[in-house]
Design an enzyme around this catalytic site. Sequence first.
Site, PDB file in Angstrom:
ATOM      1  N   THR A 194     107.024  37.025  -0.441  1.00 33.37           N
ATOM      2  CA  THR A 194     106.065  37.968   0.091  1.00 33.37           C
ATOM      3  C   THR A 194     106.899  38.978   0.866  1.00 33.37           C
ATOM      4  O   THR A 194     108.069  38.725   1.119  1.00 33.37           O
ATOM      5  CB  THR A 194     105.191  37.169   1.094  1.00 33.37           C
ATOM      6  OG1 THR A 194     104.712  36.011   0.488  1.00 33.37           O
ATOM      7  CG2 THR A 194     104.071  37.941   1.680  1.00 33.37           C
ATOM      8  N   ARG A 247      94.901  33.813  -9.456  1.00 37.35           N
ATOM      9  CA  ARG A 247      95.328  32.981  -8.318  1.00 37.35           C
ATOM     10  C   ARG A 247      95.518  33.846  -7.064  1.00 37.35           C
ATOM     11  O   ARG A 247      96.075  34.935  -7.113  1.00 37.35           O
ATOM     12  CB  ARG A 247      96.630  32.276  -8.688  1.00 37.35           C
ATOM     13  CG  ARG A 247      97.206  31.394  -7.572  1.00 37.35           C
ATOM     14  CD  ARG A 247      98.250  32.122  -6.793  1.00 37.35           C
ATOM     15  NE  ARG A 247      98.927  31.272  -5.827  1.00 37.35           N
ATOM     16  CZ  ARG A 247      99.752  31.733  -4.886  1.00 37.35           C
ATOM     17  NH1 ARG A 247     100.007  33.025  -4.813  1.00 37.35           N
ATOM     18  NH2 ARG A 247     100.326  30.908  -4.035  1.00 37.35           N
ATOM     19  N   VAL A 248      95.055  33.342  -5.934  1.00 35.72           N
ATOM     20  CA  VAL A 248      95.257  34.037  -4.659  1.00 35.72           C
ATOM     21  C   VAL A 248      95.945  33.079  -3.696  1.00 35.72           C
ATOM     22  O   VAL A 248      95.549  31.917  -3.581  1.00 35.72           O
ATOM     23  CB  VAL A 248      93.906  34.499  -4.054  1.00 35.72           C
ATOM     24  CG1 VAL A 248      94.129  35.181  -2.713  1.00 35.72           C
ATOM     25  CG2 VAL A 248      93.191  35.436  -5.018  1.00 35.72           C
ATOM     26  N   GLY A 249      96.987  33.549  -3.033  1.00 32.94           N
ATOM     27  CA  GLY A 249      97.710  32.722  -2.065  1.00 32.94           C
ATOM     28  C   GLY A 249      97.257  33.007  -0.641  1.00 32.94           C
ATOM     29  O   GLY A 249      96.144  33.477  -0.394  1.00 32.94           O
ATOM     30  N   ASP A 250      98.135  32.742   0.300  1.00 33.91           N
ATOM     31  CA  ASP A 250      97.801  32.885   1.718  1.00 33.91           C
ATOM     32  C   ASP A 250      97.802  34.337   2.208  1.00 33.91           C
ATOM     33  O   ASP A 250      97.136  34.677   3.180  1.00 33.91           O
ATOM     34  CB  ASP A 250      98.820  32.109   2.564  1.00 33.91           C
ATOM     35  CG  ASP A 250     100.238  32.638   2.340  1.00 33.91           C
ATOM     36  OD1 ASP A 250     100.685  32.660   1.168  1.00 33.91           O
ATOM     37  OD2 ASP A 250     100.895  33.061   3.315  1.00 33.91           O
ATOM     38  N   THR A 257     105.056  33.580   5.226  1.00 29.35           N
ATOM     39  CA  THR A 257     105.483  33.687   3.830  1.00 29.35           C
ATOM     40  C   THR A 257     105.832  32.292   3.332  1.00 29.35           C
ATOM     41  O   THR A 257     106.258  31.442   4.114  1.00 29.35           O
ATOM     42  CB  THR A 257     106.701  34.625   3.695  1.00 29.35           C
ATOM     43  OG1 THR A 257     107.301  34.428   2.406  1.00 29.35           O
ATOM     44  CG2 THR A 257     107.765  34.381   4.744  1.00 29.35           C
ATOM     45  N   GLY A 258     105.635  32.069   2.042  1.00 33.90           N
ATOM     46  CA  GLY A 258     105.998  30.765   1.487  1.00 33.90           C
ATOM     47  C   GLY A 258     104.958  30.252   0.518  1.00 33.90           C
ATOM     48  O   GLY A 258     104.243  31.044  -0.110  1.00 33.90           O
ATOM     49  N   GLY A 306     101.911  29.536  -0.777  1.00 36.29           N
ATOM     50  CA  GLY A 306     100.618  30.037  -0.325  1.00 36.29           C
ATOM     51  C   GLY A 306      99.540  28.980  -0.198  1.00 36.29           C
ATOM     52  O   GLY A 306      98.759  28.986   0.759  1.00 36.29           O
TER      53      GLY A 306
HETATM   54  N1  GLY Z   1     102.994  33.398   0.094  1.00 36.20           N
HETATM   55  C1  GLY Z   1     102.670  34.146  -1.033  1.00 36.20           C
HETATM   56  C2  GLY Z   1     101.828  33.463  -2.006  1.00 36.20           C
HETATM   57  O1  GLY Z   1     101.819  32.246  -2.050  1.00 36.20           O
HETATM   58  O2  GLY Z   1     101.158  34.132  -2.759  1.00 36.20           O
END
Ligand code: GLY
Length: 280
Positions: free
Chosen positions: A162, A190-193, A212-213, A215
Amino acid sequence: MSHDMVITHGGVGATSEWNDGCERAAKSGMDALKIGTVLDAVVAAGAILEDDDRYNAGTGANLRLEGLCELDAAVMTDEGDFGAVACITGVQYPIQVARLVMEKTPHAMLCGDGAAAFARHQGIPPYCPVTERAMKKLVKYRRKLETSKLADLWPGHKFTGTIGAVARSAAGRFAVSCSTGGTPLTLKGRVGDSPICGAGVFAGALGAICCTGTGELIMKRLIAHRIYIALEDGHALKDICQAEIDRFPQGEYLGIIAIDQSNHCVLNTHDMPFGIEGDQ
Ligand code: GLY
């Protein structure tokens, strides 16, 4: 008394050999802060990183397994204003669109086709962020799937995150921005954090946090919000962030940049490029 400060990161799992881009972004954020607001600062810093095709955001971002470049981004201010886009396609600066969602709509998040249509309506021109390097990466990951199941490839899978920025003004105001192409081994939609309030980003009167990491793991733990709540409880910023790093599942990826009225913190489980501009 607070001082102006901008901190940026280029994604946990990426190499600190790329600090130069994060330092340039932090400087650009600081230039924006000198003539504008903390929100201007994190948007300006984010745009530099979204344009740098080494990082996983904007141009050069990871592609979904289906070949699409779907991008997530968010901004938040200390007044609790928040805007985000998820799975947006065809834009150069997703953070800029997230800001427009915050400022021009009654909504907190737009996703997919609706987010892209909104961007066009706001005069944002179409743009293709797909690079040759991202295509090559996709080919590599698709090959892995010829012999393994997606779910089996995930534990301990290398995430090159990220991008993000946090800013504090001398008047003690805070803002955060975050942008990503998501992880490389992911399905369309797909959606992350990163665009989730309290997961990848949080800001309030006491500070601003950007994660970051991995998600899915960050989202389930609402790490940015948890850090903020611990600040409200009077704990020291560095101790709080270190506790989150320590309790994160072993081998998984987490990076944090955070700032409060008098401290800042950059912590990560794996290598992570970052930049800091301002009195330390
Ligand atoms: N941290 C970014 C994601 O997992 O999309």
